[in-house]
Enzyme design. Structure first.
Site, mmCIF file in Angstrom:
data_model
loop_
_atom_site.group_PDB
_atom_site.id
_atom_site.type_symbol
_atom_site.label_atom_id
_atom_site.label_comp_id
_atom_site.label_asym_id
_atom_site.label_seq_id
_atom_site.Cartn_x
_atom_site.Cartn_y
_atom_site.Cartn_z
ATOM 1 C CG HIS A 157 20.126 -41.507 -24.590
ATOM 2 N ND1 HIS A 157 19.603 -40.459 -24.772
ATOM 3 C CD2 HIS A 157 20.866 -41.236 -23.351
ATOM 4 C CE1 HIS A 157 19.761 -39.669 -23.669
ATOM 5 N NE2 HIS A 157 20.660 -40.041 -23.081
ATOM 6 C CB SER A 278 10.577 -67.880 -40.419
ATOM 7 O OG SER A 278 10.845 -68.229 -41.692
ATOM 8 C CE LYS A 284 13.145 -64.298 -39.198
ATOM 9 N NZ LYS A 284 13.421 -63.344 -38.781
ATOM 10 C CD GLU A 291 8.766 -61.599 -32.468
ATOM 11 O OE1 GLU A 291 7.870 -60.307 -32.907
ATOM 12 O OE2 GLU A 291 9.147 -62.277 -32.079
#
Ligand code: ARG
Length: 462
Positions: A157, A278, A284, A291
């Site tokens: 979970h 970024s 970043k 992704e």
């Protein structure tokens, strides 16, 4: 004026829109080498069986060889007016060799031709993907051996559950990829029958030798039913299905990289090679490759879905709908190949933060099961009662915001008087993972053994 492909039956050329919707050369040019290979096997068979003369066959074969060279060199001009790869090759053959080139299409149709080309193409694609999967498994197994003893939290979970090792976690993907490879191998085994000679749909009146062409093209045998041969796309569906499942595995793994690389988790640092910055936020480091692996699973699953829908309403035998089988397949298998390459790159050089992983492994009372198991082993409590005692101790510790191992012996004895100081020996993440020696469990000895087994197995098989 007659139509340049269909001759006498037609009086005018197709509408421009007809040409646009009908043409497949924009994508089936990828079948060029398969098409030529299939035609060369066909023409050799036509000569061997006496259906055409040896001299015609030789002229056709040398013409096909030349076209192959032209395509490879990039000097071949593909024409949309000629619809597809089959007509493009045949038309060029006629330019080169004259009207006798037209004998190549004896006892054959584009329906069995495209079924053949696609099988050959999918078979090659499977072999390439299998090699990539094997490569990724090998990298994973080596990294699993490297981190066989590195403790990290195991989740259910997405809540801290029990400590596991990073090596164990990585080997879980090696297992998944073994099943992926076996699904591809299974699809390959079933697709390896040759449809050439089914002709348009009913077979042919010429005395062809289908065993000969099947063998020449590396198939196990010819397909047994001509209708099925030209209308079956199971081999694509099975391959796309294997690809979709594999993409789901990669997507889950990619998602873990996305989580693990957040500053909040901080378990893993991906190399600069697989990270982007970024343009506005200088701090970043975005896991774009991971992704995109996660994202590309969408189109890979979509290709399977798309072709299922194309096929489901088609009566036997060939319908032009089936021309829609190609682009999704090319896209799916190409995307999967890219995902496998990106994953291999990320796995090869990611750097785990072992201290952070270890610290996180101990948080969230992840060793509570070890305490309960100790109560069962040392005090012979029934597991349910041990679970209850441990739950009470977790509540006390959590109220005081301390770990279970930070409770005193008298705190513990306040809940269960028979507890002895020996209990503290099981209240660490290292001892927790070390104790899980059951077959398939996370103990470092197991992980080391499994990683070595995989490395040896991957080295010794093709
Ligand atoms: N370009 C066609 C396809 O990809 C080849 C088969 C055409 N057959 C036909 N009967 N029109 O499906």
């Amino acid at each position: 004026m007659s139509n340049k492909m269909w001759g006498g039956r037609f009086e005018t050329a197709p509408d421009a829109i007809m040409e646009e919707i009908n043409a497949s050369i924009g994508f089936d040019y990828r079948f060029a080498s398969q098409d030529i290979r299939g035609s060369r096997a066909h023409v050799a068979m036509l000569a061997k069986t006496g259906i055409i003369s040896t001299s015609d066959a030789e002229a056709i074969d040398s013409g096909l060889e030349e076209i192959g060279r032209e395509i490879e060199a990039g000097s071949f001009t593909f024409s949309r007016a000629l619809e597809d790869i089959h007509m493009n090759v045949e038309s060029r053959l006629t330019d080169l060799k004259g009207a006798n080139a037209g004998r190549l299409h004896t006892a054959r149709s584009r329906n069995d031709q495209v079924a053949l080309d696609f099988r050959l193409w999918v078979r090659d694609a499977i072999d390439q993907l299998d090699g990539q999967l094997k490569e990724l498994q090998t990298i994973l197994a080596h990294r699993a051996l490297e981190f066989a003893g590195a403790v990290m939290p195991g989740f259910t979970h997405l809540q801290s559950a029990q400590p596991v090792t990073l090596g164990h976690h990585l080997l879980a993907y090696v297992e998944m990829m073994a099943r992926d490879r076996s699904r591809f191998a299974d699809a390959r085994r079933r697709l390896n029958e040759c449809p050439l000679g089914a002709a348009a749909l009913a077979g042919t009146s010429f005395p062809i030798d289908r065993e000969m062409t099947a063998k020449a093209l590396g198939f196990d045998r010819p397909t047994a039913n001509s209708l099925d041969s030209v209308s079956d796309r199971d081999f694509v569906l099975e391959t796309l299905s294997a690809a979709a499942i594999c993409a789901v595995h990669l997507s889950r793994f990619a998602e873990e990289f996305v989580l693990w690389t957040t500053p909040q988790f901080g378990f893993v640092r991906l190399s600069d090679k697989f990270t982007t910055g970024s343009s506005i936020m200088p701090q970043k480091r975005n896991p774009d490759a991971a992704e995109l692996v996660r994202g590309k699973s969408g189109r890979i699953i979509g290709a399977l879905n798309g072709l299922m829908i194309v096929m489901k309403g088609l009566p036997l035998a060939y319908s032009k709908d089936m021309q829609e089988d190609k682009e999704g397949t090319f896209d799916s298998l190409h995307s999967l190949s890219l995902c496998l390459a990106a994953m291999a790159g990320m796995v090869r050089d990611f750097v785990p933060d072992l201290d952070r992983m270890r610290a996180a492994a101990g948080s969230g009372y992840s060793i509570a099961t070890d305490l309960a198991d100790w109560l069962v082993r040392a005090l012979s409590l029934p597991f349910r009662q041990a679970h209850h005692v441990t739950g009470t101790l977790v509540r006390i510790a959590s109220e005081r915001q301390i770990g279970l191992e930070e409770l005193s012996l008298s705190d513990m004895q306040g809940v269960e008087p028979r507890i002895t100081a020996e209990v503290f020996s099981v209240l660490g993440v290292e001892s927790s993972v070390a104790s899980r020696t059951s077959y398939g469990g996370t103990a470092p000895v197991n992980v080391r053994r499994q990683a070595k087994r995989w490395i040896a197995q991957l080295q010794s098989t093709t």
